[in-house]
Motif scaffolding. Structure first.
Motif, short mmCIF file in Angstrom:
data_model
loop_
_atom_site.label_atom_id
_atom_site.label_comp_id
_atom_site.label_asym_id
_atom_site.label_seq_id
_atom_site.Cartn_x
_atom_site.Cartn_y
_atom_site.Cartn_z
N VAL A 251 -0.56 6.44 8.78
CA VAL A 251 -0.35 5.11 8.21
C VAL A 251 -1.37 4.12 8.75
O VAL A 251 -1.94 3.31 7.99
CB VAL A 251 1.09 4.62 8.47
N LYS A 252 -1.65 4.17 10.04
CA LYS A 252 -2.63 3.26 10.62
C LYS A 252 -4.01 3.49 10.04
O LYS A 252 -4.73 2.52 9.72
CB LYS A 252 -2.66 3.44 12.14
N VAL A 253 -4.39 4.75 9.88
CA VAL A 253 -5.72 5.05 9.34
C VAL A 253 -5.84 4.52 7.92
O VAL A 253 -6.83 3.87 7.56
CB VAL A 253 -5.99 6.57 9.38
N VAL A 254 -4.84 4.78 7.09
CA VAL A 254 -4.88 4.36 5.69
C VAL A 254 -4.82 2.84 5.58
O VAL A 254 -5.56 2.23 4.79
CB VAL A 254 -3.73 5.01 4.89
N ALA A 255 -3.95 2.21 6.37
CA ALA A 255 -3.82 0.75 6.31
C ALA A 255 -5.09 0.06 6.78
O ALA A 255 -5.52 -0.95 6.20
CB ALA A 255 -2.63 0.30 7.16
N ARG A 256 -5.72 0.60 7.83
CA ARG A 256 -6.94 -0.02 8.35
C ARG A 256 -8.13 0.23 7.43
O ARG A 256 -9.02 -0.62 7.31
CB ARG A 256 -7.20 0.49 9.76
N LEU A 257 -8.14 1.39 6.77
CA LEU A 257 -9.17 1.64 5.78
C LEU A 257 -9.02 0.69 4.61
O LEU A 257 -9.99 0.11 4.11
CB LEU A 257 -9.09 3.09 5.29
N SER A 258 -7.78 0.49 4.17
CA SER A 258 -7.50 -0.44 3.08
C SER A 258 -7.92 -1.85 3.43
O SER A 258 -8.33 -2.63 2.57
CB SER A 258 -6.02 -0.40 2.73
N GLU A 259 -7.85 -2.19 4.70
CA GLU A 259 -8.24 -3.52 5.17
C GLU A 259 -9.73 -3.77 4.97
O GLU A 259 -10.16 -4.92 4.81
CB GLU A 259 -7.87 -3.66 6.65
N ARG A 260 -10.52 -2.70 4.94
CA ARG A 260 -11.98 -2.84 4.86
C ARG A 260 -12.51 -2.78 3.43
O ARG A 260 -13.66 -3.13 3.19
CB ARG A 260 -12.65 -1.74 5.68
#
Length: 313
Positions: A251-260
Motif C-alpha cells: 500500500v505504501k509503495v502504490v500510494a507513494r507512487l500515485s503521489e508522484r
C-alpha cells in the motif's frame, strides 16, 4: 476538454469559472492530501466504518439511501463531497452542500433497538464530518507522507468554513480532539453485518475497478488498520482484516507512487487551472511550488490560503 465530476446528480467542472476561489487555497495541506487517490480510498472506507459504528447513522444510511444497492458508491461519495468542498469554486460548493443539507433534512427514523434519529441531529452531523477529516488525514500520514504537528493542526483549521456550510458546530482542531469526541460516542458503537457486507462488496469490485484483487484487499485492510483499535475491536474486524507487513509495504509503495504521478484531469488538476496555476502544480516539488506561488502572489494574481475562506464566503 475538461473532465467533469458528478456528485449526486450534480455535474461540476472544476476549471470554471476562471479565477473563482475555493474555500481552501492551493498551498494548503488539504489540497496536497486530497489529490492522492489511494489514501483517499483508504480514508473514505475508514470514515464509513466509523460512521456505521453508530447504529443511528447506520440505520439512517440503510433506510434512506442507495446503500443497499451501491455500498461502494457510498464510500466514494464521501470522497467526492470532500473534494467539492476543498477544490470546487465556492459558489458551486455552497450550492451542492446546500442540496445535501436539504436532502438530509428529510432523513429520520428509528433504529431496530428503538433509538430515534435525524440526519441533522447535531451530534451525528458533527461525528460524520469528523470521521471524514480523520480518515483522509491519517491515511495520508500513515501511507503516503508523514505530516508534522503543525501541518496536522493546519489541516483541521483549513476546513472550518466548509464545516460551517454543513451545519457542523463541534469540530476537532486536532487528533486529540477527534479521539475525545469518539470516546463520548464509543459506548454506543456496535458490530453489525452491514460492515462486513460493505467490505466484501468493496473487495469484490476489483475487476470492475481494474485493480488487482490482492491490492484492493490490502487497501481495505489499510482502511481497517487506521480505524482506532478500540473501535475496530468493537466492530470485530481486526482478525479478518489484519494488515500484514507485506500488505502495508504494498500500500505504501502504490500510494507513494500515485503521489508522484500527475493527474491533470482530476479535480485537483482542474482546480489549479481555474486559479491560474499549471494543472501539474500539486505534483511539483515543494521548492518549485513555493517559487511559483511567490511569483504569482507578488504580482497579485494569487492570494495565500488563509485569505481564501474570506473571499469565498
Amino acid at each position: 476538454m475538461a473532465e467533469r465530476s458528478t456528485y449526486m446528480g450534480w455535474k461540476l467542472d472544476y476549471t470554471q469559472p476562471p479565477g473563482e476561489p475555493a474555500y481552501i487555497g492551493p498551498d494548503s495541506v488539504t489540497w496536497r492530501i486530497y489529490k492522492n487517490p489511494i489514501s483517499r480510498v483508504i480514508g473514505g472506507v475508514c470514515a464509513v466504518l466509523l460512521e456505521f459504528a453508530d447504529p443511528r447513522i447506520r440505520s439512517g444510511v440503510w433506510d434512506h439511501s442507495t446503500y443497499r444497492r451501491d455500498p461502494v458508491g457510498r464510500s466514494e461519495r464521501t470522497g467526492h463531497a470532500a473534494m467539492i468542498g476543498a477544490y470546487g469554486p465556492a459558489s458551486a460548493a455552497r450550492k451542492i452542500i446546500g442540496g445535501v443539507n436539504r436532502m438530509h433534512a428529510r432523513v429520520e427514523g428509528v433504529t431496530p433497538d428503538g433509538q430515534h434519529y435525524k440526519a441533522l441531529d447535531q451530534e451525528l452531523l458533527d461525528w460524520v464530518a469528523a470521521t471524514a477529516g480523520y480518515g483522509f488525514l491519517v491515511a495520508y500520514h500513515r501511507f503516503v507522507s508523514p505530516l508534522s504537528d503543525q501541518e496536522i493542526r493546519q489541516f483541521f483549521s483549513e476546513s472550518t468554513e466548509i464545516a460551517k456550510l454543513y451545519g457542523v458546530k463541534t469540530k476537532p482542531a486536532s487528533l486529540e480532539d477527534f479521539h475525545q469526541m469518539m470516546a463520548k460516542l464509543e459506548p454506543g458503537f456496535e458490530a453489525h453485518p452491514i460492515n462486513e457486507e460493505f467490505l466484501q462488496v468493496l473487495q469484490n469490485s476489483a475487476k470492475e475497478r481494474k485493480i488487482p484483487g490482492f491490492l484492493l484487499h490490502a487497501i481495505v485492510c489499510a482502511a481497517v488498520d487506521i480505524v482506532p483499535k478500540s473501535v475496530s475491536e468493537r466492530l470485530g474486524l481486526n482478525d479478518k482484516y489484519k494488515l500484514s507487513r507485506s500488505g502495508r509495504l504494498l500500500v505504501k509503495v502504490v500510494a507513494r507512487l500515485s503521489e508522484r504521478i500527475p493527474k491533470p484531469d482530476s479535480p485537483a488538476g482542474q482546480s489549479c487551472e481555474r486559479l491560474g496555476l499549471p494543472r501539474t502544480f500539486l505534483w511539483m516539488s515543494k521548492r518549485k511550488q513555493a517559487a511559483l506561488l511567490d511569483e504569482l502572489q507578488a504580482s497579485g494574481r494569487l492570494k495565500s490560503w488563509e485569505s481564501y475562506s474570506n473571499d469565498a464566503s
